[in-house]
Design a protein around this motif. Structure first.
Motif, PDB file in Angstrom:
ATOM      1  N   ILE A 115       0.847  -1.194   0.000  1.00 53.80           N
ATOM      2  CA  ILE A 115       0.000   0.000   0.000  1.00 53.80           C
ATOM      3  C   ILE A 115       0.880   1.240   0.000  1.00 53.80           C
ATOM      4  N   HIS A 116       0.660   2.107  -0.991  1.00 47.18           N
ATOM      5  CA  HIS A 116       1.448   3.330  -1.124  1.00 47.18           C
ATOM      6  C   HIS A 116       0.533   4.503  -1.464  1.00 47.18           C
ATOM      7  N   LYS A 117       1.056   5.699  -1.337  1.00 49.33           N
ATOM      8  CA  LYS A 117       0.283   6.901  -1.636  1.00 49.33           C
ATOM      9  C   LYS A 117       0.291   7.210  -3.133  1.00 49.33           C
ATOM     10  N   PHE A 118       0.966   6.399  -3.900  1.00 47.20           N
ATOM     11  CA  PHE A 118       1.093   6.638  -5.338  1.00 47.20           C
ATOM     12  C   PHE A 118       0.806   5.337  -6.083  1.00 47.20           C
ATOM     13  N   THR A 119       0.515   5.467  -7.360  1.00 49.43           N
ATOM     14  CA  THR A 119       0.332   4.291  -8.218  1.00 49.43           C
ATOM     15  C   THR A 119       1.623   4.039  -9.001  1.00 49.43           C
ATOM     16  N   SER A 120       1.689   2.893  -9.659  1.00 51.93           N
ATOM     17  CA  SER A 120       2.840   2.596 -10.511  1.00 51.93           C
ATOM     18  C   SER A 120       2.946   3.624 -11.634  1.00 51.93           C
ATOM     19  N   ARG A 121       1.809   4.034 -12.156  1.00 48.89           N
ATOM     20  CA  ARG A 121       1.799   5.052 -13.222  1.00 48.89           C
ATOM     21  C   ARG A 121       2.347   6.380 -12.718  1.00 48.89           C
ATOM     22  N   ASP A 122       1.965   6.756 -11.493  1.00 48.19           N
ATOM     23  CA  ASP A 122       2.486   8.006 -10.914  1.00 48.19           C
ATOM     24  C   ASP A 122       4.023   7.988 -10.882  1.00 48.19           C
ATOM     25  N   VAL A 123       4.581   6.856 -10.467  1.00 52.05           N
ATOM     26  CA  VAL A 123       6.037   6.724 -10.379  1.00 52.05           C
ATOM     27  C   VAL A 123       6.666   6.831 -11.761  1.00 52.05           C
ATOM     28  N   ALA A 124       6.099   6.132 -12.730  1.00 46.95           N
ATOM     29  CA  ALA A 124       6.651   6.130 -14.084  1.00 46.95           C
ATOM     30  C   ALA A 124       6.641   7.533 -14.685  1.00 46.95           C
ATOM     31  N   ILE A 125       5.546   8.268 -14.490  1.00 47.32           N
ATOM     32  CA  ILE A 125       5.438   9.611 -15.062  1.00 47.32           C
ATOM     33  C   ILE A 125       6.437  10.565 -14.419  1.00 47.32           C
ATOM     34  N   ARG A 126       6.473  10.572 -13.090  1.00 42.18           N
ATOM     35  CA  ARG A 126       7.354  11.535 -12.409  1.00 42.18           C
ATOM     36  C   ARG A 126       8.823  11.225 -12.659  1.00 42.18           C
ATOM     37  N   LEU A 127       9.218   9.963 -12.511  1.00 39.31           N
ATOM     38  CA  LEU A 127      10.630   9.608 -12.701  1.00 39.31           C
ATOM     39  C   LEU A 127      11.034   9.732 -14.164  1.00 39.31           C
ATOM     40  N   GLY A 128      10.125   9.350 -15.054  1.00 38.45           N
ATOM     41  CA  GLY A 128      10.422   9.481 -16.477  1.00 38.45           C
ATOM     42  C   GLY A 128      10.637  10.924 -16.883  1.00 38.45           C
ATOM     43  N   ASP A 129       9.803  11.814 -16.374  1.00 41.22           N
ATOM     44  CA  ASP A 129       9.935  13.244 -16.681  1.00 41.22           C
ATOM     45  C   ASP A 129      11.259  13.800 -16.158  1.00 41.22           C
ATOM     46  N   SER A 130      11.650  13.375 -14.954  1.00 40.32           N
ATOM     47  CA  SER A 130      12.908  13.843 -14.366  1.00 40.32           C
ATOM     48  C   SER A 130      14.116  13.338 -15.163  1.00 40.32           C
ATOM     49  N   ILE A 131      14.039  12.107 -15.651  1.00 41.10           N
ATOM     50  CA  ILE A 131      15.141  11.542 -16.446  1.00 41.10           C
ATOM     51  C   ILE A 131      15.286  12.288 -17.767  1.00 41.10           C
ATOM     52  N   VAL A 132      14.156  12.611 -18.396  1.00 38.12           N
ATOM     53  CA  VAL A 132      14.194  13.361 -19.671  1.00 38.12           C
ATOM     54  C   VAL A 132      14.846  14.719 -19.456  1.00 38.12           C
ATOM     55  N   LYS A 133      14.452  15.401 -18.393  1.00 37.50           N
ATOM     56  CA  LYS A 133      15.008  16.734 -18.111  1.00 37.50           C
ATOM     57  C   LYS A 133      16.511  16.660 -17.811  1.00 37.50           C
ATOM     58  N   LYS A 134      16.932  15.598 -17.108  1.00 41.56           N
ATOM     59  CA  LYS A 134      18.339  15.478 -16.708  1.00 41.56           C
ATOM     60  C   LYS A 134      19.241  15.045 -17.854  1.00 41.56           C
TER      61      LYS A 134
END
Length: 296
Positions: A115-134
């Motif tokens: 049980i987490h405060k986020f979904t798998s999709r939430d993680v993929a979107i946020r981390l993916g966006d950060s990787i693209v920017k970096k």
């Protein structure tokens, strides 16, 4: 990606009832410890439901050992952090900065247990966006150059690129004892099939010219070295070995043309005769033997 941790996965064990599963897990962990110690690998082991974790600084060597331990379906060197999305984002950026470039495409494959405060999709979107920017790398969910897997399990998160596939099956010693009649290379391969099903194997060697090959095979697959030298027709000695080692069956490397030999062996020993190669073609046996490090 720097790592001192390996995820060990098993398949068939996880399908067993709770009591049996725990027994098999304990046997598998014992086999892992024994195999790593035999190769002088320093390690620590942690277990959670459905996973075993091996901490070691000798990652490559340990992975090569683990993939040959019966019961293990795959292993992965991983980077670890807690399952907080800020910590996961930080680790994802560090990994991407080392491994990705602006002319590469990537995808994130996120799995999650607990049980987490986020979904798998939430993680993929946020981390993916950060990787693209970096890094300037682009997202490609269809045919990426590289896939970063993120396995979130309760309070932990594990990042990895590769799955190194193992031999699978059941852990050695989880089933009964069998006597393997070894008279040529293909009979060694027949014994391997029973080892993969978790059977402790006692070897009755009738052809001493392949003793070195048999000993290498036993060492390579981290099995117990129990070898008796027996003539093919010495059924009295067979019975003594069977009785002493409490063997439940005999495994042979015979083909369909050898049914007479199988019948005679069964009559003399009064045990089930297991012939895993019976319906196989010799070309198939030769091909599969190479996969386990043997030749015919």
């Amino acid at each position: 990606m720097k790592s001192n941790l390996i995820i060990v996965r098993y398949g068939e064990i996880g399908l067993k009832a709770e009591y049996t599963r725990k027994q098999f897990e304990n046997i598998l962990i014992k086999n892992i410890k024994s195999s790593l110690k035999s190769e002088k690998i320093s390690f620590n082991i942690k277990q959670t439901r459905g996973r075993i974790y091996v901490h070691t600084d000798q990652i490559k060597t340990a992975c090569n050992i683990l993939k040959k331990i019966f019961g293990i379906i795959s292993v992965s060197p991983v980077a670890h952090t807690i399952s907080d999305i800020d910590y996961m984002e930080k680790l994802a950026i560090e990994i991407a900065d080392e491994q990705f470039s602006e002319n590469m495409s990537f995808a994130l494959k996120v799995t999650r247990v607990g049980i987490h405060k986020f979904t798998s999709r939430d993680v993929a979107i946020r981390l993916g966006d950060s990787i693209v920017k970096k890094t300037g790398a682009s997202v490609d969910l269809t045919n990426p150059d590289i896939i970063l897997n993120i396995d979130i399990r309760e309070k932990d998160a594990y990042f990895y690129f590769d799955k190194i596939y193992g031999v699978g099956g059941l852990p050695l010693s989880s089933q009964g004892n069998v006597l393997a009649v070894i008279n040529d290379e293909k009979s060694i391969f027949a014994a391997w099939y029973l080892m993969k099903r978790g059977c402790n194997t006692v070897f009755a060697l009738s052809n001493n010219s392949i003793r070195g090959l048999l000993e290498d095979f036993i060492k390579n697959w981290y099995a117990k070295k129990i070898i008796y030298v027996v003539k093919n027709n010495d059924y009295k000695k067979f019975k003594e070995i069977i009785s002493y080692n409490q063997c439940d069956a005999i495994v042979v490397g015979y083909f369909v043309d050898d049914l007479t030999l199988i019948k005679k062996l069964k009559e003399k020993t009064h045990l089930p005769i297991l012939a895993p190669l019976l319906s196989m073609k010799i070309d198939k046996v030769k091909q599969d033997c190479k996969k386990i490090g043997s030749t015919i």
